[in-house]
Design an enzyme around this catalytic site. Structure first.
Site, PDB file in Angstrom:
ATOM      1  N   GLU A   1       9.070 -26.749  13.925  1.00  0.00           N
ATOM      2  CA  GLU A   1       8.964 -27.764  14.218  1.00  0.00           C
ATOM      3  C   GLU A   1       9.951 -28.175  15.272  1.00  0.00           C
ATOM      4  OE1 GLU A   1       9.830 -27.615   9.646  1.00  0.00           O
ATOM      5  OE2 GLU A   1       9.739 -26.245  11.895  1.00  0.00           O
TER       6      GLU A   1
ATOM      7  N   GLY B   1      -5.956   6.496  -4.438  1.00  0.00           N
ATOM      8  CA  GLY B   1      -6.570   6.744  -5.180  1.00  0.00           C
ATOM      9  C   GLY B   1      -7.064   6.330  -6.727  1.00  0.00           C
TER      10      GLY B   1
ATOM     11  N   LEU C   1      -3.240   5.342  -9.136  1.00  0.00           N
ATOM     12  CA  LEU C   1      -2.466   4.338  -8.245  1.00  0.00           C
ATOM     13  C   LEU C   1      -3.330   2.970  -8.370  1.00  0.00           C
ATOM     14  CD1 LEU C   1      -0.689   6.316  -5.620  1.00  0.00           C
ATOM     15  CD2 LEU C   1      -0.438   5.286  -7.781  1.00  0.00           C
TER      16      LEU C   1
END
Length: 391
Positions: A58, A316, A319
């Site tokens: 702004e 992988g 996880l």
């Protein structure tokens, strides 16, 4: 749709374009854009936020309007004007003064905001201040688009954790790598997806503050895990590795290129290995074990404490599954290739206790591959915990 509403959508769409210019440059603040019109409906100022330039969107737009007035030798055209801003103007003092006061002092008479502030302790206060000063306000124009831009900021505000984006490249039968011994190892990578789909990952890394992987992926693929989009960013992509037993190779691409941008989270207290990695510029964080492994929730808390708003996971099977099962994933990006590898290949997920159904799904096509994106947890609606502000 009434003419005035169409006008609001038109100019808010422009403000959103400006906000996107700040992606990669605003963290840990939100990406915000602003367009200012004079009383005749002509654009006199535009602005967007970049953290290092300090000014909120702004204020940047108001300053541009005044510069144009001076250069053109015309009077200030701000009085009676309208401001379109993608996030509710702040009404507190942090690194800058309140944007509400800047708009009021400039003589703006109408403010249109795409969305309120994600902080429940701040939401609505800026609009209340503007209305109390006699300004007309409207909120909710292009709200969904505006919230999408700042999902990471919203997640961090409400939970002090980063937004987790899970990226998975997989086959039609949900496999992420061939069977062991087939096309394996970094010297002979087997690409699941096409080049166009792989290129689409770079913008995701650019929009994230950190990329997270597991040591198994490092050992298998030796990735760089860097942002190669070529786009501007305020700080380097933080490369995060989860490595319970501290198996991170001293000789790998991530360690070789470490420059205060690689961190390994471990539960190992092997001082020799820790010292070797630290000597090569890798930060090693030792955490208390959770079932013998690195505690995922604590990792996210630590990253959030560093002002990391968004984490892209490129992990992988184990996880991927643990993150989803733990309810830690906010949005998923699945890149699906029309291949079938069979049950001997490496699965993307394994041992899910319950099926996970995606809600609304965005679909993109990359040659013969598909990109599927879906929001699992909406941080804008998840306001049960955590407070914060725009600073």
């Amino acid at each position: 749709m009434m003419l005035s509403q169409k006008k609001d959508v038109y100019w808010m769409t422009r403000a959103l374009e400006l906000a996107r210019r700040g992606i990669g440059l605003t963290s840990p603040n939100p990406a915000v854009g602003c367009v200012v019109l004079d009383v005749a409906g002509q654009v006199i100022g535009e602005g967007w936020h970049e953290y290092d330039l300090v000014d909120h969107a702004e204020v940047a737009a108001l300053k541009e309007a005044r510069r144009h007035a001076v250069s053109a030798g015309t009077k200030d055209r701000l009085k009676g004007g309208t401001a379109y801003v993608t996030l509710e103007p702040c009404n507190h003092t942090g690194r800058t003064g309140p944007c509400t006061e800047a708009l009021i002092a400039a003589g703006i008479k109408r403010v249109v905001a795409a969305t309120g502030d994600p902080n429940p302790g701040v939401d609505g206060h800026g609009l209340e201040r503007l209305r109390a000063a006699g300004l007309e306000t409207r909120v909710g124009v292009c709200e969904q688009e505006a919230r999408r831009i700042n999902e990471g900021f919203a997640r961090w505000i409400v939970s002090k954790r980063p937004l987790v984006l899970m990226k998975v490249a997989m086959t039609l039968d949900g496999r992420i790598a061939p069977p062991a011994g087939v096309h394996s190892g970094p010297a002979a990578p087997y690409w699941i997806t096409c080049e166009a789909a792989r290129a689409a990952v770079q913008p995701l890394r650019w929009q994230a503050d950190a990329a997270l992987t597991g040591v198994d992926t490092v050992l298998a693929d030796d990735p760089l895990l860097t942002d190669r989009s070529g786009l501007r960013r305020r700080r380097p992509l933080l490369r995060v590795v989860l490595d319970s037993a501290l198996r991170m190779p001293v000789k790998c691409k991530m360690v070789d290129t470490a420059n205060d941008d690689v961190v390994v989270f471990t539960v190992s207290k092997d001082e020799k290995r820790i010292g070797e990695l630290r000597a090569r510029g890798v930060r090693v964080e030792v955490l208390p074990a959770e079932a013998g492994r690195v505690p995922l929730g604590l990792v996210l808390e630590r990253l959030g404490a560093e002002g990391i708003l968004t984490v892209l996971t490129e992990t992988g099977t184990r996880l991927n599954t643990a993150l989803l099962a733990g309810g830690l994933v906010d949005r998923v990006h699945l890149f699906v290739s029309p291949q079938i590898m069979g049950s001997d290949a490496v699965p993307a997920f394994k041992g899910m206790a319950h099926a996970l159904r995606l809600g609304a799904v965005e679909v993109e096509r990359y040659e013969n591959d598909l990109g599927l994106c879906s929001l699992l947890r909406d941080p804008w609606k998840d306001r049960e915990q955590g407070l914060g502000n725009r600073e």
